[in-house]
Design an enzyme around this catalytic site. Sequence first.
Site, PDB file in Angstrom:
ATOM      1  CE  LYS A   1      -4.329  -1.692   1.898  1.00 46.26           C
ATOM      2  NZ  LYS A   1      -5.387  -1.501   2.892  1.00 46.26           N
TER       3      LYS A   1
ATOM      4  CG  ASP B   1      -8.542   0.731   2.832  1.00 45.48           C
ATOM      5  OD1 ASP B   1      -9.293  -0.095   2.285  1.00 45.48           O
ATOM      6  OD2 ASP B   1      -7.307   0.599   2.880  1.00 45.48           O
TER       7      ASP B   1
END
Length: 273
Positions: A64, A101
């Site tokens: 990420k 997210d």
Amino acid sequence: MKFAVIGHPVAHSLSPAMHAANFRALGLGHTYVKIDVAPEELPSTVGRFVAEGYRGFNCTIPHKEAVMPLLTRLDDSARLCGAVNTVRIEPNGTMTGFNTDAAGFRASLEGRVTWKGASVLLMGAGGAAKAVAVACLLAGARVTLANRTRAKAETLAAFLQTQLDASVPVVDFAAAHPADCDLVVNATSIGLKPTDAALFPAAAFRSGQVVCDIVPVAHETATLAAARAAGALPVGGLGMLVHQGAEAFRIWTALVPDVAAMFAAITPTHFNV
Ligand code: ATR
């Protein structure tokens, strides 16, 4: 269109099933595969995606942050969270990094939390906790952090101060008081295994509060069972998973996803979502 999720490991990922169900529901012929990519293979894999005409991918642990310098540009969502979980690839090869997210977390609590001024106890200080903290603070909530390794919570608090000019107090893991808060979020990895113990006993929770366990599992975690026993509203992590995927789909296609089909693909019983 071709899409993928990359991670290491990635075998456990529910994303392919979830996205395939959405494509089917909308009558789209798109594909979405999972690819195990070791850290040293990340640059060549991203390059291959462009060459092979992929239109986007999701990244999970441990990519990420490492993917960020490989991209053409970052959306504000990625910059604020300091991490990318969604990449959109234009036909000309331009790659934009997003973070869905935080939006996914917010969407999973839609209608359950009154954000403005809400007090949030956030347990954990890893990548997932960072996205949750950003989501809560942007929504106008007050966040208190607690993590087993206190120094990591202090580092996250400093990041939030820099990124969002937010003052986030840190308390010791053992000194956290869930009952004082409107929303308690478990962003540690406790609960991933069905045998994991609860983060707190039922006596630590109270009715009227929301307890969210963001581990994306279809079983009721011990923490959520304790919350339920205390009369709190338990919310599992599958909702965040589905909604971050739904947001990625919107970014890739500008179409409206079939969220119900995505839920159904990964949880036949809609458990705690
Ligand atoms: P993610 O990206 O899912 O957040 P991570 O960055 O590895 O994953 O973070 C895992 C989080 O779970 C951390 O907050 C970790 O605490 P430490 O910083 O002390 O390692 C927390 N965690 C993992 N196992 C734990 C345990 N047994 N007890 C308490 N916290 C735990």
